[in-house]
Design a protein around this motif. Sequence first.
Motif, PDB file in Angstrom:
ATOM      1  N   GLY A 121      33.178  -2.683  54.318  1.00  0.00           N
ATOM      2  CA  GLY A 121      32.665  -3.662  54.076  1.00  0.00           C
ATOM      3  C   GLY A 121      33.567  -4.313  53.268  1.00  0.00           C
ATOM      4  O   GLY A 121      33.328  -5.572  52.588  1.00  0.00           O
ATOM      5  N   LYS A 122      34.921  -3.882  52.800  1.00  0.00           N
ATOM      6  CA  LYS A 122      35.854  -4.557  52.000  1.00  0.00           C
ATOM      7  C   LYS A 122      36.931  -4.927  52.918  1.00  0.00           C
ATOM      8  O   LYS A 122      37.346  -4.122  53.946  1.00  0.00           O
ATOM      9  CB  LYS A 122      36.197  -3.578  50.697  1.00  0.00           C
ATOM     10  CG  LYS A 122      35.076  -3.627  49.883  1.00  0.00           C
ATOM     11  CD  LYS A 122      35.377  -2.818  48.606  1.00  0.00           C
ATOM     12  CE  LYS A 122      34.308  -2.583  47.495  1.00  0.00           C
ATOM     13  NZ  LYS A 122      34.612  -2.022  46.474  1.00  0.00           N
ATOM     14  N   GLU A 123      37.916  -5.635  52.300  1.00  0.00           N
ATOM     15  CA  GLU A 123      39.038  -6.209  53.108  1.00  0.00           C
ATOM     16  C   GLU A 123      40.151  -4.911  52.873  1.00  0.00           C
ATOM     17  O   GLU A 123      40.291  -4.121  51.946  1.00  0.00           O
ATOM     18  CB  GLU A 123      39.780  -7.564  52.586  1.00  0.00           C
ATOM     19  CG  GLU A 123      38.788  -8.837  52.792  1.00  0.00           C
ATOM     20  CD  GLU A 123      39.634  -9.896  52.726  1.00  0.00           C
ATOM     21  OE1 GLU A 123      38.775 -10.883  52.773  1.00  0.00           O
ATOM     22  OE2 GLU A 123      40.399  -9.689  51.996  1.00  0.00           O
ATOM     23  N   ARG A 124      40.922  -4.810  53.737  1.00  0.00           N
ATOM     24  CA  ARG A 124      42.105  -3.863  53.640  1.00  0.00           C
ATOM     25  C   ARG A 124      43.144  -4.665  52.578  1.00  0.00           C
ATOM     26  O   ARG A 124      43.315  -5.496  52.609  1.00  0.00           O
ATOM     27  CB  ARG A 124      42.667  -4.047  55.185  1.00  0.00           C
ATOM     28  CG  ARG A 124      43.814  -2.774  55.057  1.00  0.00           C
ATOM     29  CD  ARG A 124      44.387  -2.532  56.786  1.00  0.00           C
ATOM     30  NE  ARG A 124      43.066  -2.186  57.379  1.00  0.00           N
ATOM     31  CZ  ARG A 124      43.551  -1.999  58.593  1.00  0.00           C
ATOM     32  NH1 ARG A 124      44.692  -2.113  59.593  1.00  0.00           N
ATOM     33  NH2 ARG A 124      42.463  -1.475  59.704  1.00  0.00           N
ATOM     34  N   GLU A 125      43.420  -3.777  51.764  1.00  0.00           N
ATOM     35  CA  GLU A 125      44.713  -4.093  50.725  1.00  0.00           C
ATOM     36  C   GLU A 125      45.741  -3.280  50.716  1.00  0.00           C
ATOM     37  O   GLU A 125      45.887  -2.219  50.985  1.00  0.00           O
ATOM     38  CB  GLU A 125      43.958  -3.897  49.357  1.00  0.00           C
ATOM     39  CG  GLU A 125      43.468  -2.678  48.910  1.00  0.00           C
ATOM     40  CD  GLU A 125      42.723  -2.551  47.754  1.00  0.00           C
ATOM     41  OE1 GLU A 125      42.562  -3.617  46.999  1.00  0.00           O
ATOM     42  OE2 GLU A 125      42.718  -1.580  46.979  1.00  0.00           O
ATOM     43  N   LEU A 126      46.859  -4.136  50.448  1.00  0.00           N
ATOM     44  CA  LEU A 126      48.070  -3.384  50.340  1.00  0.00           C
ATOM     45  C   LEU A 126      48.281  -2.697  49.257  1.00  0.00           C
ATOM     46  O   LEU A 126      47.945  -3.275  48.077  1.00  0.00           O
ATOM     47  CB  LEU A 126      49.197  -4.433  50.433  1.00  0.00           C
ATOM     48  CG  LEU A 126      50.802  -4.047  50.434  1.00  0.00           C
ATOM     49  CD1 LEU A 126      50.977  -2.825  51.667  1.00  0.00           C
ATOM     50  CD2 LEU A 126      51.760  -5.159  50.352  1.00  0.00           C
ATOM     51  N   VAL A 127      48.443  -1.452  49.346  1.00  0.00           N
ATOM     52  CA  VAL A 127      48.683  -0.478  48.000  1.00  0.00           C
ATOM     53  C   VAL A 127      50.402  -0.436  47.560  1.00  0.00           C
ATOM     54  O   VAL A 127      50.541  -0.576  46.465  1.00  0.00           O
ATOM     55  CB  VAL A 127      48.252   0.912  48.521  1.00  0.00           C
ATOM     56  CG1 VAL A 127      48.658   1.855  47.242  1.00  0.00           C
ATOM     57  CG2 VAL A 127      46.826   0.960  48.687  1.00  0.00           C
ATOM     58  N   ALA A 128      51.010  -0.070  48.803  1.00  0.00           N
ATOM     59  CA  ALA A 128      52.514  -0.021  48.519  1.00  0.00           C
ATOM     60  C   ALA A 128      53.313  -0.546  49.697  1.00  0.00           C
ATOM     61  O   ALA A 128      52.765  -0.341  50.793  1.00  0.00           O
ATOM     62  CB  ALA A 128      52.981   1.183  47.865  1.00  0.00           C
ATOM     63  N   THR A 185      39.495   6.105  46.268  1.00  0.00           N
ATOM     64  CA  THR A 185      38.566   6.587  47.610  1.00  0.00           C
ATOM     65  C   THR A 185      38.701   5.341  48.610  1.00  0.00           C
ATOM     66  O   THR A 185      38.422   4.305  48.193  1.00  0.00           O
ATOM     67  CB  THR A 185      37.197   7.033  47.060  1.00  0.00           C
ATOM     68  OG1 THR A 185      37.374   8.081  46.399  1.00  0.00           O
ATOM     69  CG2 THR A 185      36.541   7.319  48.444  1.00  0.00           C
ATOM     70  N   ALA A 186      39.157   5.876  49.878  1.00  0.00           N
ATOM     71  CA  ALA A 186      39.392   4.838  50.802  1.00  0.00           C
ATOM     72  C   ALA A 186      40.240   5.459  52.136  1.00  0.00           C
ATOM     73  O   ALA A 186      40.367   6.562  51.924  1.00  0.00           O
ATOM     74  CB  ALA A 186      40.345   3.478  50.258  1.00  0.00           C
ATOM     75  N   VAL A 187      39.940   4.710  52.800  1.00  0.00           N
ATOM     76  CA  VAL A 187      40.892   5.162  54.121  1.00  0.00           C
ATOM     77  C   VAL A 187      42.095   4.434  54.022  1.00  0.00           C
ATOM     78  O   VAL A 187      42.292   3.187  53.770  1.00  0.00           O
ATOM     79  CB  VAL A 187      40.280   4.811  55.683  1.00  0.00           C
ATOM     80  CG1 VAL A 187      41.081   5.063  56.844  1.00  0.00           C
ATOM     81  CG2 VAL A 187      38.952   5.394  55.720  1.00  0.00           C
TER      82      VAL A 187
END
Length: 122
Positions: free
Chosen positions: A42-49, A91-93
């Motif tokens: 339900g959330k947008e994919r976000e760039l981590v690094a 926590t996430a994929v």
Amino acid sequence: QVQLVETGGGLVQAGGSLRLSCAASGRTFSSYSLGWFRQNPGKERELVAAISRSGTMTYYKDSVKGRFTISRDNAKNTVYLQMNSLKPEDTAVYYCAADASARWPPNEYDFWGQGTQVTVSS
């Protein structure tokens, strides 16, 4: 064409560490900038690094600065994400992705892995 396979996810307690790996096929690994993303339902994919083709430039999302480290080994066609001091909100994929352009920071990822689940318990 690049195929990406992530490994290293799992369940860890808050404050613990995990190291994600993303192995790539193909002989042109060093020509791609690479990124680690994460997504929850339900959330947008976000760039981590993200890391540049040579590994000399890196980018981190503010919330992971000082805790996560991205690195790459072009001889092994692998990119890593070392995650320390993990929090439940991490926590996430987690997905790795490759960008064939020369732009920095990369923003048009052409190839994606299948993802690996990271769960941080409180």
